[in-house]
Design an enzyme around this catalytic site. Structure first.
Site, PDB file in Angstrom:
ATOM      1  N   LYS A 139      27.021  34.337  42.084  1.00  0.00           N
ATOM      2  CA  LYS A 139      25.804  35.077  41.517  1.00  0.00           C
ATOM      3  C   LYS A 139      24.757  34.582  41.184  1.00  0.00           C
ATOM      4  CE  LYS A 139      28.853  38.904  40.874  1.00  0.00           C
ATOM      5  NZ  LYS A 139      29.575  39.734  39.771  1.00  0.00           N
ATOM      6  N   LYS A 155      34.757  38.537  51.317  1.00  0.00           N
ATOM      7  CA  LYS A 155      35.435  39.557  50.482  1.00  0.00           C
ATOM      8  C   LYS A 155      35.036  40.798  50.586  1.00  0.00           C
ATOM      9  CE  LYS A 155      34.881  39.363  46.138  1.00  0.00           C
ATOM     10  NZ  LYS A 155      35.203  40.191  44.731  1.00  0.00           N
ATOM     11  N   LYS A 186      31.204  45.015  46.231  1.00  0.00           N
ATOM     12  CA  LYS A 186      30.389  46.158  45.895  1.00  0.00           C
ATOM     13  C   LYS A 186      28.846  45.721  46.495  1.00  0.00           C
ATOM     14  CE  LYS A 186      32.905  47.225  41.493  1.00  0.00           C
ATOM     15  NZ  LYS A 186      32.799  46.819  40.106  1.00  0.00           N
TER      16      LYS A 186
HETATM   17  N1  AQP Z   1      37.901  42.652  47.816  1.00  0.00           N
HETATM   18  C1  AQP Z   1      38.895  42.623  46.702  1.00  0.00           C
HETATM   19  N2  AQP Z   1      40.086  42.500  47.119  1.00  0.00           N
HETATM   20  C2  AQP Z   1      40.953  42.658  46.144  1.00  0.00           C
HETATM   21  N3  AQP Z   1      40.803  42.847  44.884  1.00  0.00           N
HETATM   22  C3  AQP Z   1      39.356  42.725  44.418  1.00  0.00           C
HETATM   23  N4  AQP Z   1      38.640  43.049  43.244  1.00  0.00           N
HETATM   24  C4  AQP Z   1      37.196  42.903  43.554  1.00  0.00           C
HETATM   25  N5  AQP Z   1      37.151  42.834  45.021  1.00  0.00           N
HETATM   26  C5  AQP Z   1      38.382  42.789  45.316  1.00  0.00           C
HETATM   27  C6  AQP Z   1      39.254  43.078  41.999  1.00  0.00           C
HETATM   28  O1  AQP Z   1      38.874  44.371  41.623  1.00  0.00           O
HETATM   29  C7  AQP Z   1      39.027  44.346  40.095  1.00  0.00           C
HETATM   30  C8  AQP Z   1      37.661  44.767  39.679  1.00  0.00           C
HETATM   31  O2  AQP Z   1      36.453  43.621  39.459  1.00  0.00           O
HETATM   32  P1  AQP Z   1      35.214  43.762  39.090  1.00  0.00           P
HETATM   33  O3  AQP Z   1      34.999  45.261  38.537  1.00  0.00           O
HETATM   34  O4  AQP Z   1      34.819  42.626  38.373  1.00  0.00           O
HETATM   35  O5  AQP Z   1      34.656  43.784  40.337  1.00  0.00           O
HETATM   36  P2  AQP Z   1      33.884  42.913  41.281  1.00  0.00           P
HETATM   37  O6  AQP Z   1      34.202  41.532  41.017  1.00  0.00           O
HETATM   38  O7  AQP Z   1      32.283  43.371  40.598  1.00  0.00           O
HETATM   39  O8  AQP Z   1      33.656  43.643  42.591  1.00  0.00           O
HETATM   40  P3  AQP Z   1      33.100  43.060  43.566  1.00  0.00           P
HETATM   41  O9  AQP Z   1      33.013  43.835  44.663  1.00  0.00           O
HETATM   42  O10 AQP Z   1      33.792  41.841  43.786  1.00  0.00           O
HETATM   43  O11 AQP Z   1      31.781  42.901  43.110  1.00  0.00           O
HETATM   44  P4  AQP Z   1      30.620  41.940  43.776  1.00  0.00           P
HETATM   45  O12 AQP Z   1      29.808  42.642  44.724  1.00  0.00           O
HETATM   46  O13 AQP Z   1      29.593  41.771  42.580  1.00  0.00           O
HETATM   47  O14 AQP Z   1      31.058  40.568  43.961  1.00  0.00           O
HETATM   48  C9  AQP Z   1      39.144  42.699  39.658  1.00  0.00           C
HETATM   49  O15 AQP Z   1      40.432  42.827  39.270  1.00  0.00           O
HETATM   50  C10 AQP Z   1      38.868  42.195  41.040  1.00  0.00           C
HETATM   51  O16 AQP Z   1      39.834  40.872  41.280  1.00  0.00           O
END
Ligand code: AQP
Length: 354
Positions: free
Chosen positions: A112, A214, A217
């Site tokens: 990040k 992965k 978002k």
């Molecule tokens: N790709 C994924 N596959 C399985 N599980 C996932 N999680 C996130 N991405 C995947 C799980 O979702 C939960 C929510 O986590 P969060 O709100 O902290 O999500 P995040 O990490 O902000 O989501 P992103 O998409 O990973 O965001 P960015 O773009 O910021 O990297 C957690 O249990 C996470 O493991």
């Protein structure tokens, strides 16, 4: 220690299929097994640049997704983190337990903050100790998460272990906690060493455009992810355009090796169908994506469209969502307050227990 599940989702928009299959769907399943506390972690969401007007919408959207997916906010607890001040208080204490070196090793921080770590917020760096506080403010024993959160969960265990170890004598003196095996010794500990619940075919859902990345978002491509507000047409379009390869599906899981896109689509099918990759390949092995993708689309629409419809309905009634969060926050506080009072007494703060 009383078995208790805690987990959270950040209200940062674009809630996607990875969040659903890797986390929310598991949250729903665990309701039959243990007391569950599910949190919209809005304080985490301000660690990166954000818009206040979008933040409140996103908080309601994650709450709507919890409810639409089948979390029962009466039998369990659904709330947003900022309404329970104990998270912030415990996070501060944990900032003084965790070591700089532990946090510097976190891959999520490195991803990040990237090369511009000097400009990153202090919040992004301290994120894992707030996450440890989220979990341990409820002395939660189990945390369902996607695979990307494994390292943060290990850090939560390290913080709990150091707290237990450093304050063991004091915990005994106050008649708190319980005896725990830690390595070769038995110490009087206050916090559980929380178990992650990670696994199943969708522990790491990958981007629909690149099977080595992965699903996330923040991916600039909308086609990389199915979002929970996508309607049936959008779901179909994104799976149709999803990257695949020219070969037929293999008969066995080993045959998916070196084929990240095929592996991902089979994993998504398996998770949606509540089965595993082997069973999916037993049905579709030998068939090409021309046959598999329509079946995947049909299944995805069947499973996701009702959630999507219910989410939209709930989003039209923000007062109801706010009432759910207010009620959940009150019940969350009832658990976290006495835990924080104990913790403050353990570290020696005067007046901690009223
Ligand atoms: N790709 C994924 N596959 C399985 N599980 C996932 N999680 C996130 N991405 C995947 C799980 O979702 C939960 C929510 O986590 P969060 O709100 O902290 O999500 P995040 O990490 O902000 O989501 P992103 O998409 O990973 O965001 P960015 O773009 O910021 O990297 C957690 O249990 C996470 O493991």
């Amino acid at each position: 220690m009383t078995p208790r599940v805690f987990s959270g989702i950040q209200p940062t928009g674009n809630l996607h299929l990875g969040n659903y299959l890797g986390a929310i769907k598991r949250f729903v399943e665990l309701q039959g097994e243990m007391e569950c506390v599910y949190c919209v972690v809005d304080m985490h969401a301000i660690t990166m640049p954000f818009e206040p007007a979008e933040l409140d919408r996103n908080i309601r959207e994650v709450t709507a997704a919890f409810l639409a997916a089948g979390i029962d906010p009466k039998a369990h607890i659904v709330f947003n983190q900022s309404q329970v001040k104990e998270h912030a208080e415990l996070a501060w204490i944990f900032n003084c337990i965790a070591r700089m070196g532990w946090l510097r090793r976190m891959t999520q921080f490195k991803e990040k903050a990237g090369k511009r770590a000097e400009e990153a917020s202090v919040g992004v760096f301290a994120y894992p100790s707030l996450m440890a506080a989220d979990i341990l403010a409820y002395r939660a024993t189990h945390v369902p998460v996607g695979e990307d959160q494994k390292q943060h969960l290990e850090l939560t265990r390290d913080i709990a272990a150091k707290f237990n170890h450093d304050f063991s004598a004091r915990i005994s003196e106050l008649g708190l906690g319980e005896d725990m095996e830690m390595g070769d010794e038995t110490v009087r500990g206050y916090f559980p060493l929380t178990e992650p619940i990670i696994g199943g075919p969708a522990a790491r859902v990958m981007s629909l455009r690149d099977g080595t990345k992965k699903m996330s978002k923040s991916d600039p491509s909308d086609l990389s992810r199915i979002v929970m507000t996508d309607d049936s047409d959008a779901i179909a379009k994104k799976f149709k355009k999803a990257k695949s390869d020219a070969e037929v599906l293999p008969e066995t899981v080993e045959g998916l090796e070196g084929r990240p896109e095929a592996d991902n689509l089979v994993g998504i099918y398996a998770a949606l169908a509540d089965t595993d990759r082997a069973a999916v390949l037993a049905e579709f092995g030998g068939q090409g994506f021309g046959a598999f993708k329509p079946a995947l689309i049909e299944l995805a629409v069947e499973k996701l469209a009702p959630i999507n419809r219910e989410m939209r309905k709930l989003m039209d009634d923000p007062a109801h969502i706010d009432a759910v969060l207010a009620d959940g926050s009150q019940r969350a506080r009832a658990i976290a307050e006495p835990i924080l009072a104990d913790v403050k007494a353990i570290v020696g703060f005067v007046g901690a227990r009223g």
